[in-house]
Design an enzyme around this catalytic site. Structure first.
Site, short mmCIF file in Angstrom:
data_model
loop_
_atom_site.label_atom_id
_atom_site.label_comp_id
_atom_site.label_asym_id
_atom_site.label_seq_id
_atom_site.Cartn_x
_atom_site.Cartn_y
_atom_site.Cartn_z
N LYS A 1 0.80 -1.22 0.00
CA LYS A 1 0.00 0.00 0.00
C LYS A 1 0.85 1.28 0.00
O LYS A 1 2.06 1.22 0.09
CB LYS A 1 -0.94 -0.02 1.21
CG LYS A 1 -1.96 -1.18 1.15
CD LYS A 1 -2.78 -1.17 -0.13
CE LYS A 1 -4.09 -1.93 -0.01
NZ LYS A 1 -3.97 -3.40 -0.13
C1 LIG Z 1 -5.44 -4.08 0.42
C2 LIG Z 1 -6.88 -3.83 0.34
C3 LIG Z 1 -7.72 -4.20 1.38
C4 LIG Z 1 -7.29 -5.01 2.56
O1 LIG Z 1 -6.22 -4.51 3.27
P1 LIG Z 1 -5.28 -5.50 4.11
O2 LIG Z 1 -4.55 -4.58 5.02
O3 LIG Z 1 -4.37 -6.19 3.13
O4 LIG Z 1 -6.15 -6.45 4.84
C5 LIG Z 1 -9.07 -3.88 1.27
N1 LIG Z 1 -9.55 -3.21 0.21
C6 LIG Z 1 -8.76 -2.85 -0.82
C7 LIG Z 1 -9.35 -2.12 -1.97
C8 LIG Z 1 -7.40 -3.17 -0.80
O5 LIG Z 1 -6.63 -2.84 -1.83
#
Ligand SMILES: *Cc1c(COP(=O)(O)O)cnc(C)c1O
Length: 378
Positions: free
Chosen positions: A186
């Protein structure tokens, strides 16, 4: 795009400092042994940056979504509307609450189609989750107007768009509650982690208790004698994640500036060689992907080959389509939802994403723009 490209000495120094100042790794208590409450500081810094009154750190973006839904009172028998271009986590979070996911197709913004949203609302609709996919805000003016007209709360999924804005306001504070993620892919990362954001004290109170076994965290009571009124679960993060997260947050503006330089270098040379994803006029994206829509298969394949040969790849579209489109989720969704999502699959099939890597230079992006433009016109 991601913060992992910039992780380094400052994050390491922050971890060393945590051990030097007492090594308390738990978010609560042990007051005499520590100088900081890093999780609480991380929450405060994110709340300030995103202009929300409350931020609660939790173990992941998926957990944040589930907790946010629980805090809206979503449960068995309810329906939650979300979009077909998405990540499976959203569906999992809805299912965890006992509710049923309802899928809206996306429009040429590649985010929730507001026109379709209004046709999917029923008496059972308990929440709406627009997902700001690949750094671009959903059409929140339209979505909020529909939601408010039906008095249905909105949960923004900001996991892929931290730092983006809409109507001049950071995403995360536009709806009733929001989820963000700090997983390793992210915008900023602390390995794993997430936050629940809200301007509603009642939502924050529920989420805070729910993520910590129901603890009300009374300042006047020792933790062992704390009061409780709900049962919850354990979705706490550690002080180690928080010190890394705080350091990464301090890099956010740099990341956004670096994205923009690279994106513009590519876009300037590429021009309008193909149609692109539409950016809502009120939206300010984070520019971590340049998305082309190429209907002609042979051209598309040439472009994908060019991106792969040049060492840039194609970030999720089309690389990881099956994890990002509801048309592939018959393991989790009712078949009518899967079938309905075919329209989004057909649109996403035409999409090719140029990922913006911080380790590549603007000059390299200009050169890539030239190469991809040739691949289109060849
Ligand atoms: C990465 C992501 C999530 C989940 O996040 P995690 O921290 O990996 O559990 C949820 N929604 C979207 C759109 C994502 O890209």
């Amino acid at each position: 795009m991601p913060g992992f490209e910039l992780i380094g000495d400052e994050e390491r120094a922050a971890l060393n400092a945590l051990f030097d100042e007492g090594g308390v790794l738990f978010a609560h208590g042990f007051d005499g042994m520590r100088k900081h409450f890093h999780v609480r500081e991380f929450e405060g810094a994110v709340a300030e940056r995103l202009k929300c009154s409350h931020a609660l750190a939790v173990t992941s973006g998926t957990a944040a979504t589930k907790i946010a839904l629980k805090s809206l009172g979503v449960g068995l028998g309810d329906e939650v509307i979300t979009q077909a271009f998405n990540f499976i986590a959203t569906i999992e979070a809805i299912l965890e609450t006992g509710a049923t996911p309802v899928i809206a197709n996306v429009n040429d913004t590649l985010n929730m189609d507001p026109d379709e949203l209004s046709t999917l609302i029923t008496d059972r609709t308990k929440a709406i989750i627009p997902v700001h996919m690949l750094g671009v805000p959903a059409e929140m003016n339209e979505i909020m107007a529909i939601a408010r007209a039906h008095t249905i709360p909105v949960l923004e999924d900001v996991c892929e768009a931290l730092g983006a804005e809409y109507n001049g306001q950071p995403l995360g504070g536009l709806g009733d509650v929001a989820a963000i993620s700090f997983d390793f892919g992210k915008v900023i990362t602390c390995g794993e982690g997430g936050m629940v954001l809200t301007n509603n004290p009642a939502i924050d109170k529920f989420a805070r208790e729910y993520h910590d076994h129901g603890h009300e965290n009374n300042p006047s009571l020792p933790r062992g004698r704390d009061t409780k009124s709900i049962h919850g679960f354990n979705y706490r993060i550690t002080e180690m994640q928080a010190v890394v997260g705080k350091t990464q947050l301090s890099r956010l503006n740099t990341i956004l500036t670096m994205n923009l330089e690279r994106y513009e270098a590519f876009a300037e040379v590429f021009g309008n060689a193909t149609p692109t994803r539409r950016i809502p006029t009120a939206g300010k994206p984070i520019n971590d992907a340049f998305i082309m829509l190429i209907a002609e298969q042979s051209i598309r394949e040439r472009v994908i080959k060019t991106l792969n040969d040049a060492g840039f790849g194609t970030k999720n579209l089309p690389d990881a389509m099956e994890w990002h489109c509801a048309a592939y989720w018959d393991h989790a969704l009712e078949s009518k939802q899967v079938e309905h999502a075919a329209a989004t699959r057909d649109l996403l099939m035409t999409a090719v994403a140029v990922p913006i890597w911080l380790r590549k230079t603007p000059v390299e992006y200009a050169a890539l723009g030239e190469m991809v433009r040739h691949a289109v016109h060849e």
